[in-house]
Design a protein around this motif. Structure first.
Motif, PDB file in Angstrom:
ATOM      1  N   GLY A  86       0.736  -1.103   0.176  1.00 50.63           N
ATOM      2  CA  GLY A  86      -0.067   0.059  -0.480  1.00 50.63           C
ATOM      3  C   GLY A  86       0.935   1.439   0.066  1.00 50.63           C
ATOM      4  N   ASP A  87       2.203   1.065   0.721  1.00 55.70           N
ATOM      5  CA  ASP A  87       2.950   2.719   0.672  1.00 55.70           C
ATOM      6  C   ASP A  87       4.396   1.331   0.309  1.00 55.70           C
ATOM      7  N   PRO A  88       4.773   1.679  -0.372  1.00 54.28           N
ATOM      8  CA  PRO A  88       6.173   0.872  -0.129  1.00 54.28           C
ATOM      9  C   PRO A  88       7.133   1.378   0.083  1.00 54.28           C
ATOM     10  N   ALA A  89       7.576   3.032   0.274  1.00 55.60           N
ATOM     11  CA  ALA A  89       7.856   3.658   0.722  1.00 55.60           C
ATOM     12  C   ALA A  89       8.148   4.044   1.822  1.00 55.60           C
ATOM     13  N   ARG A  90       7.005   4.228   2.441  1.00 57.13           N
ATOM     14  CA  ARG A  90       6.954   4.422   3.839  1.00 57.13           C
ATOM     15  C   ARG A  90       6.841   3.163   4.529  1.00 57.13           C
ATOM     16  N   TYR A  91       6.657   1.107   4.184  1.00 61.21           N
ATOM     17  CA  TYR A  91       7.370   0.785   4.564  1.00 61.21           C
ATOM     18  C   TYR A  91       8.447  -0.304   4.069  1.00 61.21           C
ATOM     19  N   ARG A  92       9.701   0.744   2.800  1.00 58.78           N
ATOM     20  CA  ARG A  92      10.389   0.023   2.746  1.00 58.78           C
ATOM     21  C   ARG A  92      11.375  -0.818   4.058  1.00 58.78           C
TER      22      ARG A  92
END
Length: 117
Positions: free
Chosen positions: A57-63
């Protein structure tokens, strides 16, 4: 910066595949004497599929969770490969392990391709 779109699709597809593969196992009879381990494994693995959905859903946030996702795939795929090589699991189980290794490789590539926030 945002992550490439394929990363969202990869993690979401992995989550769907995992749920489809895992949830029907709740309908199987657990091995006698191993009920807690069997159902515990299914439950823990199912929870991780939901984590894959969140990462997608938010790859950058949960990298930061992506390397953990790689490990989750390695802990099944690597033993399957070793056990198959020693004749201790069947080809179907080996195939499932190889799917996990492929997904794990995709998770690693996703981690490398996702910009740090």
């Amino acid at each position: 910066m945002t992550a490439p779109r394929w990363i969202t699709l990869w993690f979401r597809a992995a989550a769907i595949y995992g749920l489809v593969a895992l949830l029907p196992q709740y309908l199987r009879a657990a091995p006698v004497g191993g009920e807690v381990n069997f159902y515990g494994f299914i439950g823990t693995a199912t929870a991780f599929q939901l984590a894959f959905w969140v990462i997608g859903g938010d790859p950058a946030r949960y990298r930061a969770l992506m390397p953990v996702a790689v490990v989750e795939k390695l802990v099944f795929g690597v033993p399957c490969a070793i056990l198959f090589a020693t004749g201790r699991v069947d080809a179907l189980t080996f195939g499932a392990g190889m799917i996990d290794l492929a997904l794990g490789a995709g998770f690693l590539f996703a981690w490398l391709a996702t910009p740090r926030s």
